[in-house]
Design an enzyme around this catalytic site. Structure first.
Site, PDB file in Angstrom:
ATOM      1  N   ARG B  25       0.825  -1.205   0.000  1.00  0.00           N
ATOM      2  CA  ARG B  25       0.000   0.000   0.000  1.00  0.00           C
ATOM      3  C   ARG B  25       0.868   1.267   0.000  1.00  0.00           C
ATOM      4  NH1 ARG B  25      -0.484   4.630   2.979  1.00  0.00           N
ATOM      5  NH2 ARG B  25      -0.148   3.421   4.879  1.00  0.00           N
ATOM      6  N   ASP B  26       1.604   1.472   1.069  1.00  0.00           N
ATOM      7  CA  ASP B  26       2.360   2.717   1.216  1.00  0.00           C
ATOM      8  C   ASP B  26       3.508   2.776   0.214  1.00  0.00           C
ATOM      9  OD1 ASP B  26       3.030   5.157   2.319  1.00  0.00           O
ATOM     10  OD2 ASP B  26       4.162   4.312   3.975  1.00  0.00           O
ATOM     11  N   HIS B 219       6.224   4.342  12.763  1.00  0.00           N
ATOM     12  CA  HIS B 219       6.322   4.297  11.296  1.00  0.00           C
ATOM     13  C   HIS B 219       7.432   5.270  10.878  1.00  0.00           C
ATOM     14  CE1 HIS B 219       4.210   3.846   7.270  1.00  0.00           C
ATOM     15  NE2 HIS B 219       5.017   4.869   7.032  1.00  0.00           N
ATOM     16  N   HIS B 221      10.614   6.714   8.456  1.00  0.00           N
ATOM     17  CA  HIS B 221      11.184   6.811   7.107  1.00  0.00           C
ATOM     18  C   HIS B 221      12.687   6.991   7.235  1.00  0.00           C
ATOM     19  CE1 HIS B 221       7.536   7.679   4.369  1.00  0.00           C
ATOM     20  NE2 HIS B 221       7.172   6.942   5.393  1.00  0.00           N
ATOM     21  N   CYS B 252      10.712   8.332  -2.511  1.00  0.00           N
ATOM     22  CA  CYS B 252      11.182   9.464  -1.737  1.00  0.00           C
ATOM     23  C   CYS B 252      10.777  10.703  -2.484  1.00  0.00           C
ATOM     24  CB  CYS B 252      12.695   9.399  -1.612  1.00  0.00           C
ATOM     25  SG  CYS B 252      13.383  10.828  -0.785  1.00  0.00           S
ATOM     26  N   ASN B 261      10.344   4.613   3.100  1.00  0.00           N
ATOM     27  CA  ASN B 261      10.013   3.791   4.249  1.00  0.00           C
ATOM     28  C   ASN B 261      11.205   2.982   4.731  1.00  0.00           C
ATOM     29  OD1 ASN B 261       7.076   3.931   4.865  1.00  0.00           O
ATOM     30  ND2 ASN B 261       6.910   3.455   2.688  1.00  0.00           N
TER      31      ASN B 261
END
Lengths: 310, 310
Positions: B25-26, B219, B221, B252, B261
């Site tokens: 998804r992300d 979460h 990055h 990015c 991520n």
């Protein structure tokens, strides 16, 4: 974007640390194309101007093994001619290297030991025990000449041939080097496999052996992305000196795109956020990395440089 | 090389953690070229087979905004047809998205909130306060339909327009989402600027507000290389759920070569070294990353994959 990171202190950590810049030596020694003397000198000048308190300039390794650093004496003399007050450390692999370094007027030298038998055999044509016979006269003569000696210990956390490394062997090797007269140990995760609790455990073993944690530097590689997490664990264990390389210079034995040395700017970002004094100008390091990437014709390996330059 | 890292436990840390995989998804939502449905399904299958206990499969965002995920319902139905026991969470941006997710039979949904005014305005066309008016009915109706709700809070550690973010505002936003009925908060460092003490401080503020740390996921990055150091700090603060993306999928905003991520395999390497149970097969994740990199026609962004595949 700039102005970040936010500063939040952790009272368990040191208030200041020393970043020991290894890019010009440890970084460039792996570059296949010989970098011109003037570019090397300019790299050192820019790193000094960025506030890095220690910049290891070169290695007096035999030019046959590392042609890239065949100009060691010229570089040292060029830099001293510009600023007599600067004394950059240099690596000396053996007595012959020490002779050349002392002849060039160096007053800070570093030796390079191994914590594992296989690497001692491959890199030094020696053993973990016998390497001390080789380093003994190097350290003794360096001290007699008024120089300080740093000792690198490589493969402290894992070895590509042997796998696991006994941390007590690392402590024994380190202690022997300190007993010979080294003032500082740089404990290297040469292949980048360490994880944070392993780092905390090794530092604790040195402390338990009566060795002052202030005499330890940590030298992490980012091959598996673990370098800054390991720095974090080392800070919590009281370590105050960290090796780093501008732009992550130092390549990687595995893949061109992968990273080697912990990048100075990634370290500076974290230390800045942690409110730990380091004296280094992040923008100046990133600008130096950008300039050096142009000289080498390849993109920088550091996350911070890619984020800010890209 | 393999067999590494060495395992050294840190007794202050949890014994096991849950890795919440967000790559499909992300990660994919930022890919400019539409990935075929069958490739998306195969990515999810491979991640499940690698042992990832939770794989967020897609987002029921309006296809006009993210054409890449226009096949959300088809993907969910395809995967359920193969294995009824698997219930992958899906993102639902609003009530319309929830309608589609519920119609597709989803039983785990996630909403996406903002901790900062500028991002709330740009991403949600709302404010930090008013977004709750939007999420209220979404959460209420999801719960009434028997679904669980995860709430993402973005920009928890820094905002590209506003700079610093008040951690107490993050706690207030998180508390409101839990009060609405969310079972878990995912605290996002959306632009990757956080450093470890900031992470520990935010978790401590949630705990001080009476919120169980087990309800928090982090979460991170890796934009500035800080993600794993931040995980390390969060582990020391007792956090037991971490979002990650196989191969660092997620691109990015700054540069193609930079990372977004936190990569699942980089996280797995560290957790394995720390002796923390996670249930994930490192080799299988790396193989999945290699396969996905071929599908996307670009190299993986994770350090571990570059080291092991390169």
């Amino acid at each position: 974007m700039r102005g970040l990171p936010m500063v939040v202190r952790d009272a368990r950590m040191p208030e200041r640390v020393t970043i020991y810049e290894v890019g010009p030596r440890d970084g460039l020694q792996n570059e296949p194309e010989v970098v011109p003397l003037e570019v090397k000198a300019e790299l050192v000048r820019r790193l000094v101007a960025a506030g890095l308190p220690v910049v290891e300039a070169t290695s007096f390794v035999h030019p046959r093994w590392v042609p890239q650093l065949a100009d060691a004496a010229e570089l040292v003399e060029l830099l001293r001619g510009e600023d007599e007050s600067l004394e950059h450390p240099v690596l000396v692999p053996n007595e012959r290297g020490l002779d050349r370094a002392l002849a060039a007027g160096c007053t800070h030298v570093a030796v390079f030991a191994s914590a594992t038998e296989t690497f001692a055999a491959k890199n030094l044509n020696s053993t973990v025990a016998d390497q001390m016979t080789m380093f003994g006269p190097v350290v003794e003569r360096a001290l007699a000449a008024g120089a300080t000696v740093r000792a690198y210990v490589s493969m402290c956390f894992g070895d590509p041939w042997e796998g696991p490394v006994d941390p007590d062997v690392v402590v024994r090797v380190g202690r022997r080097l300190l007993d010979l007269g080294a003032t500082q140990l740089s404990l290297g995760d040469t292949i980048g496999v360490a994880t944070p609790a392993q780092v905390g455990d090794l530092v604790a073993r040195f402390a338990a052996a009566g060795i002052d944690v202030d005499r330890l530097a940590m030298h992490f590689h980012d091959t598996y992305g673990q370098a800054l997490a390991n720095v974090h664990a080392a800070l919590l264990a009281g370590v105050t000196t960290f090796d780093a390389s501008a732009g992550g210079l130092g390549g990687c034995p595995y893949a061109e795109s992968a990273t080697g040395n912990l990048a100075t700017e990634d370290l500076v970002w974290m230390l800045t956020g942690l409110g730990i004094e380091h004296g280094v100008d992040l923008d100046a390091v990133v600008a130096t990395t950008a300039w050096m990437a142009e000289q080498l014709g390849k993109p920088p390996a550091s996350a911070v440089a890619r984020a800010l330059i890209g």
